[in-house]
Design an enzyme around this catalytic site. Structure first.
Site, PDB file in Angstrom:
ATOM      1  N   ARG A  50       0.834  -1.260   0.010  1.00  0.00           N
ATOM      2  CA  ARG A  50       0.070   0.231   0.159  1.00  0.00           C
ATOM      3  C   ARG A  50       0.850   1.448  -0.055  1.00  0.00           C
ATOM      4  O   ARG A  50       0.494   2.288  -0.673  1.00  0.00           O
ATOM      5  CB  ARG A  50      -1.121   0.010   1.151  1.00  0.00           C
ATOM      6  CG  ARG A  50      -1.735   1.145   1.382  1.00  0.00           C
ATOM      7  CD  ARG A  50      -2.938   1.448   2.138  1.00  0.00           C
ATOM      8  NE  ARG A  50      -2.987   0.381   3.361  1.00  0.00           N
ATOM      9  CZ  ARG A  50      -2.229   0.481   4.403  1.00  0.00           C
ATOM     10  NH1 ARG A  50      -1.771   1.685   4.561  1.00  0.00           N
ATOM     11  NH2 ARG A  50      -2.254  -0.379   5.420  1.00  0.00           N
ATOM     12  N   TYR A 102     -15.111  17.603 -16.542  1.00  0.00           N
ATOM     13  CA  TYR A 102     -15.587  16.176 -16.615  1.00  0.00           C
ATOM     14  C   TYR A 102     -16.913  16.128 -15.507  1.00  0.00           C
ATOM     15  O   TYR A 102     -16.657  16.412 -14.470  1.00  0.00           O
ATOM     16  CB  TYR A 102     -14.585  15.273 -16.349  1.00  0.00           C
ATOM     17  CG  TYR A 102     -15.087  13.849 -15.920  1.00  0.00           C
ATOM     18  CD1 TYR A 102     -15.856  13.034 -16.858  1.00  0.00           C
ATOM     19  CD2 TYR A 102     -14.438  13.308 -14.974  1.00  0.00           C
ATOM     20  CE1 TYR A 102     -16.253  11.755 -16.625  1.00  0.00           C
ATOM     21  CE2 TYR A 102     -15.045  12.029 -14.494  1.00  0.00           C
ATOM     22  CZ  TYR A 102     -15.873  11.235 -15.529  1.00  0.00           C
ATOM     23  OH  TYR A 102     -16.296  10.013 -15.144  1.00  0.00           O
ATOM     24  N   ASP A 174      -5.942  19.140 -14.248  1.00  0.00           N
ATOM     25  CA  ASP A 174      -6.517  18.059 -14.616  1.00  0.00           C
ATOM     26  C   ASP A 174      -5.561  18.006 -16.300  1.00  0.00           C
ATOM     27  O   ASP A 174      -6.158  18.557 -16.998  1.00  0.00           O
ATOM     28  CB  ASP A 174      -7.967  17.810 -14.680  1.00  0.00           C
ATOM     29  CG  ASP A 174      -8.161  16.293 -15.242  1.00  0.00           C
ATOM     30  OD1 ASP A 174      -7.412  15.743 -16.215  1.00  0.00           O
ATOM     31  OD2 ASP A 174      -9.398  15.674 -14.896  1.00  0.00           O
ATOM     32  N   LYS A 199      -6.777   6.938 -19.696  1.00  0.00           N
ATOM     33  CA  LYS A 199      -7.069   7.504 -21.044  1.00  0.00           C
ATOM     34  C   LYS A 199      -5.851   7.364 -21.825  1.00  0.00           C
ATOM     35  O   LYS A 199      -5.220   6.250 -22.090  1.00  0.00           O
ATOM     36  CB  LYS A 199      -7.567   8.824 -20.881  1.00  0.00           C
ATOM     37  CG  LYS A 199      -8.915   9.136 -19.791  1.00  0.00           C
ATOM     38  CD  LYS A 199      -9.989   8.171 -20.324  1.00  0.00           C
ATOM     39  CE  LYS A 199     -11.255   8.439 -19.542  1.00  0.00           C
ATOM     40  NZ  LYS A 199     -11.627   8.388 -18.234  1.00  0.00           N
TER      41      LYS A 199
END
Ligand SMILES: Cc1ncc(COP(=O)(O)O)c(C=O)c1O
Length: 382
Positions: A50, A102, A174, A199
């Site tokens: 983690r 978005y 972003d 993406k």
């Protein structure tokens, strides 16, 4: 040794894979949750996945190098990356965000409004004076998409940096749409860059991923603490897939952009299309600003059909292009933002932004461009 971006895509700036057992040419998948301690108070550098995993760390190094950052965290998807950055803010904070955003980001901002008492004002950030006017005493950050999703509005990042400096704000960008291949917001003053790695970075429509890259080590440390505490870490296998995807980022994006320029021009000459929104068209209102702060225009095009029936017919008839939600992969996808990516947005706001029943968004892939145009041609025909 300083290298060019195509080389960084393959090796990062320091060939991280060279440190792995047997000098494996690629980073192996360390499918492991925990690591043995050589002794009390001693560590191999990895204790628990983690917090750090060799496969994920190599990926983080490559993305960090691509984005010119001082630290990168790979998350399970883009939303987790954005959510992690929001955890930096105390309750009562205010954020100014690009109004064309978005839809999932807007949904997340609404959720933190409820749970964390963080409010967001949506402003057309293409107009810096509008942003300045919206700053309040409790404003803590500017949150920008440029080009924005789906209307391709361009925001001047250097202007946003000035406003951030004037008021002591964090500038968060972003960078999903252009990817680090075309744009590095940190070079224009962004404090934090977030990505949907699902993406362009991953590029093959088969893995979800997200990234948070910081401009300073101090910011990265704060985010890394939240990351290890909350645990939105990308799994080793998914990290491997994204690392592999990034190796071809440069050639994919060159091809996607080349195809997109041809398709944008073709759409513009089509009598059934009333508007084409592509930052690579010289009369796009953001063309000059985008040129100043990026190395390209990318592969995303939105366009408006003459009526709703035409939009619906295209979605029903495309054969090579797929009617699906997402972007950036090698396969061309066509999206109906009104009901898909931006279905969550209030209908009045959507209408004001231009996200109506005649707006389609195209993520151009790497197929043969004549085949893509041929597919659109037959889809437009009645
Ligand atoms: C610009 C942008 N940011 C963030 C996201 C969210 O990323 P993910 O789907 O990987 O969670 C998306 C998803 O479509 C996006 O388009």
């Amino acid at each position: 040794m300083s290298v060019d971006i195509e080389t960084t895509c393959i090796h990062g700036n320091g060939q991280p894979e060279k440190d792995h057992p047997y000098r494996s040419i690629i980073t192996p998948i360390f499918q492991v949750a925990t690591f043995a301690h050589p002794g009390i108070g001693r560590s191999t550098g990895y204790d628990y996945s983690r917090v750090g995993n060799p496969t994920r760390n190599d990926l983080e190094q490559v993305v960090n190098d691509l984005e010119h950052g001082r630290g990168c965290l790979a998350t399970t998807n883009g939303m987790a990356a954005i959510w992690l950055t929001l955890e930096l803010f105390d309750s009562g904070s205010h954020i100014i965000a690009s109004e064309d955003l978005y839809g999932g980001s807007v949904r997340l901002f609404d959720a933190v409004k409820e749970s964390h008492d963080i409010s967001v004002s949506y402003i057309n950030t293409s107009f810096p004076d509008e942003v300045r006017k919206a700053v309040r005493e409790n404003t803590k950050a500017l949150y920008i998409e440029t080009p924005s999703n789906p209307m391709m509005e361009v925001t001047d990042l250097a202007e946003m940096r000035k406003i951030a400096d004037e008021h002591g704000l964090l500038l968060i960008v972003d960078n999903t749409f252009l990817s680090p291949y075309f744009q590095n917001p940190i070079d224009f003053g962004a404090d934090i860059v977030v990505h949907s790695g699902t993406k362009y970075l991953e590029g093959h429509n088969d893995t979800l991923a997200g990234f948070v890259i910081s401009r300073t080590e101090e910011l990265h440390e704060r985010l890394a603490f939240l990351y290890k505490t909350m645990g939105p870490c990308l799994a080793p296998f998914d990290s491997f897939l994204v690392l592999r995807g990034i190796k071809t980022l440069a050639i994919r994006l060159e091809r996607q952009q080349e195809n997109a320029v041809r398709i944008a021009k073709w759409l513009r000459s089509n009598p059934n299309v009333t508007e084409v929104y592509y930052v690579g068209l010289e009369d796009h209102p953001g063309y000059e600003v985008n040129k100043k702060q990026s190395r390209g225009f990318g592969g995303m095009i939105s366009f408006r059909t003459k009526d709703k029936e035409t939009a619906e017919r295209i979605l029903a008839k495309v054969k090579i292009i797929t009617f699906a939600e997402s972007l950036g992969g090698v396969e061309s996808l066509i999206t109906y933002p009104m009901i898909q990516t931006h279905g969550y947005i209030d209908s009045e706001v959507r209408e004001k932004l231009g996200i109506t029943d005649t707006l389609l968004r195209l993520s151009v892939g790497i197929e043969n461009v004549n085949d893509l145009i041929g597919d659109l041609e037959q889809a437009f025909s009645e």
